[in-house]
Design a protein around this motif. Structure first.
Motif, mmCIF file in Angstrom:
data_model
loop_
_atom_site.group_PDB
_atom_site.id
_atom_site.type_symbol
_atom_site.label_atom_id
_atom_site.label_comp_id
_atom_site.label_asym_id
_atom_site.label_seq_id
_atom_site.Cartn_x
_atom_site.Cartn_y
_atom_site.Cartn_z
ATOM 1 N N THR A 60 0.832 -1.200 0.000
ATOM 2 C CA THR A 60 0.000 0.000 0.000
ATOM 3 C C THR A 60 0.868 1.252 0.000
ATOM 4 O O THR A 60 0.570 2.236 -0.683
ATOM 5 C CB THR A 60 -0.925 -0.012 1.227
ATOM 6 N N GLN A 102 -7.010 0.752 -0.923
ATOM 7 C CA GLN A 102 -7.419 -0.291 0.016
ATOM 8 C C GLN A 102 -8.431 0.343 0.971
ATOM 9 O O GLN A 102 -8.217 1.440 1.473
ATOM 10 C CB GLN A 102 -6.192 -0.754 0.802
ATOM 11 N N ASP A 179 -5.741 -1.427 -5.201
ATOM 12 C CA ASP A 179 -5.146 -1.972 -3.976
ATOM 13 C C ASP A 179 -6.097 -2.976 -3.330
ATOM 14 O O ASP A 179 -7.106 -2.598 -2.748
ATOM 15 C CB ASP A 179 -4.819 -0.831 -3.004
ATOM 16 N N GLU A 180 -5.785 -4.258 -3.467
ATOM 17 C CA GLU A 180 -6.580 -5.352 -2.907
ATOM 18 C C GLU A 180 -8.078 -5.191 -3.125
ATOM 19 O O GLU A 180 -8.849 -5.112 -2.171
ATOM 20 C CB GLU A 180 -6.281 -5.505 -1.403
HETATM 21 MG MG MG Z 1 -2.096 -2.753 1.951
#
Ligand code: MG
Ligand code: ATP
Lengths: 252, 386
Positions: A60, A102, A179-180
């Protein structure tokens, strides 16, 4: 770890100079703690690159640095050949980076429609901004169509994730940073999101930088980078991902 | 009986509307941006003085115009204070986002500067400041176009600051010696100045045995207009959407491409401009001096805190409530209700002056905040963090 242009030479497209995103010798600190250690990385145009690594290694942090949310101590960031290391986040967004963070970061007390309209802010000045949401957004994420007047904060996690991707797409980015996107989301929605991202790459030809833990999704990427303790320790085409690498770098 | 109650409500609302108008700009700057601007009262004062200047200008123009100066004064007050606010944000406040204590002290300093400025500004003074700005910022601008600007910046400032200071001092002294009083006489001085309401605002609306002054009606109408304008701006325009987004999630807004610095500057300028409008309204109620702002700053912060930071609706309710309570207590309007009890009567009598009513209201506020520390309409507010 060799320089990305070397690493990427294995890929069909992408000599060093015409990378969509090019990170060289990036060092980033939180206060005095050294988080990113001389990271070199590249994303070729129209390709999907996946960054893997266990919790807390700095994935991140890397994406935030690309977005200009964290300052670099040393190193350079280039978008399509132009250095962006000294640009502010909003300038980077307007230069064509779409960011899906995220935790999604939907603006909670704005309607879904307003959240989507905010995505238009990233379009360059002077380009005609109609205040309508293009149909392709609803083709990709049909759920959003019925929720336009709901508050962003009232959506479920999966719906918020789709909204966050849709919002980033509203700005017509050249590079999509995810991000994810599957964190905490049920398998059927994961498949939908995967399919949507694949379609985006095919139809719009944009580049994607993805951080992901979900193996099925990781395998969709063209290229992977593996991160450990803030540094890139392995990379290669995803079809060469060995069981060993997967066990070492994926938390799941 | 009914009449005195109505009377109380009308007066309370009119006091409340002044409060609300004064608090509206603060509700934006403090409520939305989380910036404690102690100079807000002085921005009001600047608005009041702008009204005074516009009034004098229009008086010179003669009959048909001088009756309508107030509308031009409102616009001028908004523009002048918005520009001063913009300067304040770009020059001071933006370096202090996320540091409330420093912001408080710095803006308090600015408030003192503005007060002194109004007292001592004269042609001589203005010329001195003008020459200084021209030299200093002109030189900086010239230098900033050189490629090695970053390296020589510190040196340039060190040279230009005393130099332009000295030159401007000499110029203003020369001016003072040549033209004497014509240029050294302060424009406004320490005494208050008076704005006279236009003819059509004098007199009042008869209401039973009581007259509701037209100026009060005008202020109530102005307040309602400003409220609608603010609601419309925040909820129906692109910049309003940007402001709401930045208020709720600054870093994500930036990542979406919203120019957050511009949004901050604009928000602050609009809040300041509204202070100017409030100052214009206040000038209709009494004489204006360099201290005018100070008498409002505490009340306006009260309104915003009671209403709940970041909630415009809360500010409206709070302003009206504080206005009504202060009037009802201050004028002892409830006395006929408690004739049966000499004790209660005595108690009400005790609070029945303007200053004691204020004490009473503050005591109520302290008690209220014990139970609802986040105000009437609490919400997770944002403070601007850099
Ligand atoms: Mg992360
Ligand atoms: N605001 C912060 N201040 C100080 N340290 C931080 C901060 N945010 C993250 N870190 C540290 O930086 C390191 C990298 O964090 P980062 O969020 O980049 O990890 P990640 O790889 O994204 O992990 P995850 O898979 O859990 O999302 C961690 O050790 C974390 O503790």
């Amino acid at each position: 770890m060799s320089h990305p242009s070397g690493a990427l030479s294995a890929q069909p497209i992408g000599a060093g100079s015409d990378l969509m995103l090019d990170l060289t010798d990036l060092n980033v600190y939180y206060g005095e703690s050294h988080i990113l250690r001389s990271v070199d990385m590249g994303v070729a145009p129209g390709k999907m690159v996946c960054l893997i690594g266990r919790n807390g290694v700095g994935k991140t942090t890397l994406l935030k640095t690309v977005m200009g949310l964290l300052p670099t101590r040393t190193g350079n960031i280039k978008l399509a050949g132009e250095s962006i290391a000294r640009k502010t986040s909003d300038q980077r967004a307007r230069m064509g980076i779409g960011y899906v963070p995220q935790g999604r970061e939907i603006i909670p007390r704005l309607t879904v429609k307003d959240n989507l309209l905010l995505g238009l802010e990233a379009r360059p000045k002077g380009s005609k901004k109609s205040q309508d949401i293009p149909n392709e957004i609803f083709d990709l994420f049909p759920v959003l169509k019925t929720m336009l007047s709901r508050m962003g904060g009232d959506l479920s996690g999966g719906q918020q994730q789709q909204l966050a991707i849709a919002r980033a797409l509203m700005g017509n980015p050249r590079l999509l940073v995810l991000d994810e996107p599957t964190e905490g989301i049920q398998p059927s929605i994961i498949l939908e999101i995967e399919a949507a991202v694949r379609r985006i790459i095919q139809t719009k030809g944009i580049s994607v930088l993805l951080v992901e833990q979900h193996l099925h999704f990781v395998r969709q990427a063209d290229w992977y980078y593996a991160m450990q303790k803030g540094g890139i320790v392995a990379s290669g085409p995803t079809h060469e991902l060995s069981q060993q690498v997967i066990q070492k770098f994926l938390a799941v | 009986m009914l009449e005195s109650l109505l009377d109380g409500i009308f007066n309370g609302i009119s006091i409340g509307s002044v409060l609300l108008l004064a608090a509206l700009g603060l509700a934006i700057v403090f409520g939305l941006m989380g910036v404690i601007n102690m100079a807000h009262g002085e921005l009001m004062m600047l608005g009041a003085y702008t009204t005074f200047v516009v009034q004098n200008g229009f008086k010179a123009l003669g009959a048909p115009w001088s009756d309508f100066y107030i509308f031009f004064a409102l616009i001028a007050a908004f523009i002048v204070t918005a520009l001063v606010g913009l300067l304040l944000e770009r020059g001071v406040v933006r370096y202090l986002y996320g540091r409330p204590l420093e912001t408080l002290l710095a803006t308090w300093g600015v408030s003192l500067i503005l007060q002194q400025f109004i007292r001592s500004v004269s042609w001589q003074f203005a010329a001195g400041v003008g020459v200084f700005c021209l030299l200093f910022f002109g030189a900086l601008w010239l230098i900033s176009r050189r490629p090695d600007f970053e390296q020589i910046r510190g040196k340039a400032i060190a040279i230009m600051l005393p130099l332009s200071g000295a030159i401007s001092l000499v110029v203003s002294n020369l001016l003072g010696q040549t033209y004497k009083f014509a240029v050294t006489l302060p424009w406004f001085g320490t005494q208050g100045v008076d704005v006279t309401a236009p003819k059509w605002l004098r007199g009042g609306l008869p209401l039973g045995g009581y007259q509701l002054p037209y100026t009060r009606v005008f202020i109530i109408a102005l307040t309602i207009l400003c409220l609608f304008a603010v609601f419309w701006f925040l909820n129906r325009t692109v910049w309003g959407l940007r402001i709401r987004a930045v208020t709720q999630n600054r870093s994500m807004s930036a990542c979406l491409g919203i120019p957050t610095q511009k949004v901050d500057a604009l928000t602050f300028a609009i809040g300041s401009g509204l202070a100017g409008v409030a100052g214009c309204a206040v000038s209709l109620l009494g004489s204006v001096s360099s201290n005018t702002g100070q008498s409002y700053i505490v009340d306006t912060f009260m309104v915003v805190v009671i209403g709940g930071v970041g909630k415009l609706v809360g500010s409206i309710v709070a302003a009206a409530t504080i206005g009504i309570i202060s009037y009802v207590v201050g004028s002892n309007a409830l006395a006929p209700l408690v004739e049966f009890s000499p004790f209660l009567q005595g108690l009400l009598e005790f609070f029945a002056t303007a200053s004691m009513a204020k004490v009473f209201v503050f005591a109520l506020i302290v008690i209220f905040l014990q139970f609802r520390p986040a105000g009437l309409f609490p919400q997770k507010g944002r403070t601007v963090d850099a």
